[in-house]
Design a protein around this motif. Sequence first.
Motif, PDB file in Angstrom:
ATOM      1  N   PHE A  89       8.659  -0.276   5.451  1.00 36.66           N
ATOM      2  CA  PHE A  89       7.861   0.950   5.394  1.00 36.66           C
ATOM      3  C   PHE A  89       8.828   2.041   4.940  1.00 36.66           C
ATOM      4  O   PHE A  89       9.684   2.475   5.704  1.00 36.66           O
ATOM      5  CB  PHE A  89       7.321   1.233   6.805  1.00 36.66           C
ATOM      6  CG  PHE A  89       6.170   2.194   6.900  1.00 36.66           C
ATOM      7  CD1 PHE A  89       5.803   3.016   5.857  1.00 36.66           C
ATOM      8  CD2 PHE A  89       5.437   2.273   8.076  1.00 36.66           C
ATOM      9  CE1 PHE A  89       4.737   3.890   5.981  1.00 36.66           C
ATOM     10  CE2 PHE A  89       4.370   3.147   8.219  1.00 36.66           C
ATOM     11  CZ  PHE A  89       4.010   3.960   7.161  1.00 36.66           C
ATOM     12  N   CYS A  99       9.350   1.415  18.931  1.00 35.83           N
ATOM     13  CA  CYS A  99       8.586   0.978  17.747  1.00 35.83           C
ATOM     14  C   CYS A  99       7.573  -0.067  18.194  1.00 35.83           C
ATOM     15  O   CYS A  99       6.383   0.009  17.876  1.00 35.83           O
ATOM     16  CB  CYS A  99       9.478   0.336  16.693  1.00 35.83           C
ATOM     17  SG  CYS A  99      10.922   1.261  16.155  1.00 35.83           S
ATOM     18  N   LYS A 128       0.839  -1.203   0.000  1.00 40.10           N
ATOM     19  CA  LYS A 128       0.000   0.000   0.000  1.00 40.10           C
ATOM     20  C   LYS A 128       0.869   1.246   0.000  1.00 40.10           C
ATOM     21  O   LYS A 128       2.081   1.164   0.225  1.00 40.10           O
ATOM     22  CB  LYS A 128      -0.927   0.021   1.210  1.00 40.10           C
ATOM     23  CG  LYS A 128      -0.200   0.128   2.538  1.00 40.10           C
ATOM     24  CD  LYS A 128      -1.167   0.304   3.711  1.00 40.10           C
ATOM     25  CE  LYS A 128      -1.777   1.686   3.739  1.00 40.10           C
ATOM     26  NZ  LYS A 128      -2.553   1.954   4.965  1.00 40.10           N
ATOM     27  N   CYS A 132       4.480   1.134  20.286  1.00 33.71           N
ATOM     28  CA  CYS A 132       3.383   1.761  19.535  1.00 33.71           C
ATOM     29  C   CYS A 132       2.610   0.697  18.753  1.00 33.71           C
ATOM     30  O   CYS A 132       1.380   0.685  18.775  1.00 33.71           O
ATOM     31  CB  CYS A 132       3.894   2.845  18.603  1.00 33.71           C
ATOM     32  SG  CYS A 132       2.540   3.684  17.747  1.00 33.71           S
ATOM     33  N   HIS A 133       3.316  -0.188  18.068  1.00 30.62           N
ATOM     34  CA  HIS A 133       2.614  -1.246  17.312  1.00 30.62           C
ATOM     35  C   HIS A 133       1.780  -2.116  18.247  1.00 30.62           C
ATOM     36  O   HIS A 133       0.674  -2.521  17.904  1.00 30.62           O
ATOM     37  CB  HIS A 133       3.615  -2.103  16.531  1.00 30.62           C
ATOM     38  CG  HIS A 133       4.040  -1.477  15.231  1.00 30.62           C
ATOM     39  ND1 HIS A 133       3.821  -2.067  14.011  1.00 30.62           N
ATOM     40  CD2 HIS A 133       4.645  -0.290  14.980  1.00 30.62           C
ATOM     41  CE1 HIS A 133       4.289  -1.267  13.048  1.00 30.62           C
ATOM     42  NE2 HIS A 133       4.803  -0.191  13.618  1.00 30.62           N
ATOM     43  N   ILE A 137       8.896  -6.898   6.316  1.00 32.63           N
ATOM     44  CA  ILE A 137       8.037  -5.812   5.811  1.00 32.63           C
ATOM     45  C   ILE A 137       8.820  -4.503   5.900  1.00 32.63           C
ATOM     46  O   ILE A 137       9.512  -4.244   6.890  1.00 32.63           O
ATOM     47  CB  ILE A 137       6.736  -5.697   6.638  1.00 32.63           C
ATOM     48  CG1 ILE A 137       6.060  -7.061   6.755  1.00 32.63           C
ATOM     49  CG2 ILE A 137       5.793  -4.681   6.010  1.00 32.63           C
ATOM     50  CD1 ILE A 137       4.832  -7.062   7.648  1.00 32.63           C
ATOM     51  N   VAL A 139       1.447  -6.382  12.958  1.00 36.63           N
ATOM     52  CA  VAL A 139       1.401  -5.735  11.642  1.00 36.63           C
ATOM     53  C   VAL A 139       0.091  -4.951  11.554  1.00 36.63           C
ATOM     54  O   VAL A 139      -0.996  -5.528  11.689  1.00 36.63           O
ATOM     55  CB  VAL A 139       1.494  -6.770  10.501  1.00 36.63           C
ATOM     56  CG1 VAL A 139       1.376  -6.086   9.149  1.00 36.63           C
ATOM     57  CG2 VAL A 139       2.811  -7.527  10.603  1.00 36.63           C
ATOM     58  N   LEU A 140       0.226  -3.635  11.344  1.00 34.83           N
ATOM     59  CA  LEU A 140      -0.942  -2.760  11.424  1.00 34.83           C
ATOM     60  C   LEU A 140      -1.625  -2.540  10.082  1.00 34.83           C
ATOM     61  O   LEU A 140      -2.828  -2.347  10.021  1.00 34.83           O
ATOM     62  CB  LEU A 140      -0.522  -1.408  12.020  1.00 34.83           C
ATOM     63  CG  LEU A 140       0.179  -1.508  13.385  1.00 34.83           C
ATOM     64  CD1 LEU A 140       0.669  -0.139  13.821  1.00 34.83           C
ATOM     65  CD2 LEU A 140      -0.746  -2.099  14.428  1.00 34.83           C
ATOM     66  N   SER A 141      -0.840  -2.567   9.001  1.00 28.14           N
ATOM     67  CA  SER A 141      -1.430  -2.275   7.688  1.00 28.14           C
ATOM     68  C   SER A 141      -2.161  -3.500   7.145  1.00 28.14           C
ATOM     69  O   SER A 141      -1.908  -4.635   7.571  1.00 28.14           O
ATOM     70  CB  SER A 141      -0.341  -1.820   6.717  1.00 28.14           C
ATOM     71  OG  SER A 141       0.704  -2.758   6.684  1.00 28.14           O
ATOM     72  N   GLN A 147      13.615  -1.914  13.106  1.00 34.12           N
ATOM     73  CA  GLN A 147      14.797  -1.066  12.913  1.00 34.12           C
ATOM     74  C   GLN A 147      14.503   0.044  11.918  1.00 34.12           C
ATOM     75  O   GLN A 147      13.773  -0.178  10.944  1.00 34.12           O
ATOM     76  CB  GLN A 147      15.992  -1.887  12.420  1.00 34.12           C
ATOM     77  CG  GLN A 147      17.315  -1.160  12.520  1.00 34.12           C
ATOM     78  CD  GLN A 147      17.583  -0.642  13.930  1.00 34.12           C
ATOM     79  OE1 GLN A 147      17.390   0.542  14.211  1.00 34.12           O
ATOM     80  NE2 GLN A 147      18.001  -1.519  14.827  1.00 34.12           N
TER      81      GLN A 147
HETATM   82  C1  HEC Z   1       3.452   6.186  16.987  1.00 36.70           C
HETATM   83  C2  HEC Z   1       3.212   4.843  16.545  1.00 36.70           C
HETATM   84  C3  HEC Z   1       4.267   4.123  15.728  1.00 36.70           C
HETATM   85  C4  HEC Z   1       5.612   4.048  15.973  1.00 36.70           C
HETATM   86  C5  HEC Z   1       6.424   4.695  17.092  1.00 36.70           C
HETATM   87  C6  HEC Z   1       6.158   3.205  14.937  1.00 36.70           C
HETATM   88  N1  HEC Z   1       5.178   2.765  14.093  1.00 36.70           N
HETATM   89 FE1  HEC Z   1       5.411   1.522  12.508  1.00 36.70          FE
HETATM   90  N2  HEC Z   1       3.488   1.818  11.990  1.00 36.70           N
HETATM   91  C7  HEC Z   1       2.558   2.532  12.703  1.00 36.70           C
HETATM   92  C8  HEC Z   1       1.286   2.503  12.010  1.00 36.70           C
HETATM   93  C9  HEC Z   1      -0.012   3.161  12.460  1.00 36.70           C
HETATM   94  C10 HEC Z   1       1.483   1.734  10.839  1.00 36.70           C
HETATM   95  C11 HEC Z   1       0.449   1.385   9.750  1.00 36.70           C
HETATM   96  C12 HEC Z   1       0.530   2.392   8.613  1.00 36.70           C
HETATM   97  C13 HEC Z   1      -0.417   2.088   7.492  1.00 36.70           C
HETATM   98  O1  HEC Z   1      -1.358   1.320   7.626  1.00 36.70           O
HETATM   99  O2  HEC Z   1      -0.183   2.641   6.418  1.00 36.70           O
HETATM  100  C14 HEC Z   1       2.879   1.302  10.880  1.00 36.70           C
HETATM  101  C15 HEC Z   1       3.445   0.477   9.922  1.00 36.70           C
HETATM  102  C16 HEC Z   1       4.727  -0.009   9.980  1.00 36.70           C
HETATM  103  C17 HEC Z   1       5.280  -0.966   9.045  1.00 36.70           C
HETATM  104  C18 HEC Z   1       4.518  -1.669   7.931  1.00 36.70           C
HETATM  105  C19 HEC Z   1       3.933  -2.970   8.526  1.00 36.70           C
HETATM  106  C20 HEC Z   1       2.761  -2.672   9.451  1.00 36.70           C
HETATM  107  O3  HEC Z   1       2.854  -2.928  10.675  1.00 36.70           O
HETATM  108  O4  HEC Z   1       1.747  -2.165   8.962  1.00 36.70           O
HETATM  109  C21 HEC Z   1       6.581  -1.165   9.411  1.00 36.70           C
HETATM  110  C22 HEC Z   1       7.588  -2.073   8.737  1.00 36.70           C
HETATM  111  C23 HEC Z   1       6.842  -0.333  10.559  1.00 36.70           C
HETATM  112  N3  HEC Z   1       5.693   0.364  10.880  1.00 36.70           N
HETATM  113  C24 HEC Z   1       8.046  -0.287  11.226  1.00 36.70           C
HETATM  114  C25 HEC Z   1       8.293   0.552  12.314  1.00 36.70           C
HETATM  115  C26 HEC Z   1       9.595   0.732  12.907  1.00 36.70           C
HETATM  116  C27 HEC Z   1      10.866   0.012  12.502  1.00 36.70           C
HETATM  117  C28 HEC Z   1       9.443   1.661  13.899  1.00 36.70           C
HETATM  118  C29 HEC Z   1      10.497   2.244  14.780  1.00 36.70           C
HETATM  119  C30 HEC Z   1      11.678   2.777  14.138  1.00 36.70           C
HETATM  120  C31 HEC Z   1       8.036   2.020  13.930  1.00 36.70           C
HETATM  121  N4  HEC Z   1       7.367   1.329  12.960  1.00 36.70           N
HETATM  122  C32 HEC Z   1       7.500   2.895  14.840  1.00 36.70           C
HETATM  123  C33 HEC Z   1       2.773   3.153  13.903  1.00 36.70           C
HETATM  124  C34 HEC Z   1       4.003   3.319  14.530  1.00 36.70           C
END
Ligand code: HEC
Length: 162
Positions: free
Chosen positions: A85, A143, A42, A146-147, A83, A156-158, A124
């Motif tokens: 991002f 990270c 996406k 929050c997830h 995955i 996995v949020l997406s 990472q």
């Molecule tokens: C404040 C909350 C928050 C933090 C802190 C955060 N994320 Fe996420 N992340 C999200 C959200 C919400 C999505 C879904 C985005 C979407 O649906 O487009 C996401 C999506 C992702 C994805 C795509 C897979 C998924 O879970 O949907 C990856 C890979 C990812 N994050 C890695 C990281 C990493 C590595 C860190 C730290 C360096 C991090 N994130 C920190 C909220 C966070």
Amino acid sequence: MKRPAVVLVALAIGAFCAGQFALADEEAVPYPENFRAWSHVKSGVIGPQHANFSSMGGIHHVYANPRAMDGYRTRQFPEGSVIVFEWLEWAEKNGSIEEGPRRQVDVMVKDSQRYASTGGWGFQRFVKDSKTELAASPTPQQCFACHDKLKVDGLVLSKYRE
Ligand code: HEC
């Protein structure tokens, strides 16, 4: 080896290597080589109305390796799922918006044993186009936090749309 033992060994090696903390290396998430050739899950845009536009604004894409694609379809992510991002700035010219320079590459790797302390996923952030420079913050624990807080059916949020 039990966790305290691992930490002690890591500390000993760390002291030996004059300042290098070995545990960090041991748990390091590898750079996802060639991820742009993987499946595209996406994309999204963070626009100027967003409170954090200056640090987050732009276009982002999510990519998955073949195992992670199985996970997106079944919502059970197998070991070895990776995955990515990818965060890009945007470049606007006469109302046309294009991808700008890369802000960072955020990676999640499923390895339940290695990353047991962060829910079985390694987290990472790689800075800009660097394959070796890691962001000091957020830390993998941040990270994960929050997830974990936002999760519905796993870390996995997406979602993937067929
Ligand atoms: C404040 C909350 C928050 C933090 C802190 C955060 N994320 Fe996420 N992340 C999200 C959200 C919400 C999505 C879904 C985005 C979407 O649906 O487009 C996401 C999506 C992702 C994805 C795509 C897979 C998924 O879970 O949907 C990856 C890979 C990812 N994050 C890695 C990281 C990493 C590595 C860190 C730290 C360096 C991090 N994130 C920190 C909220 C966070």
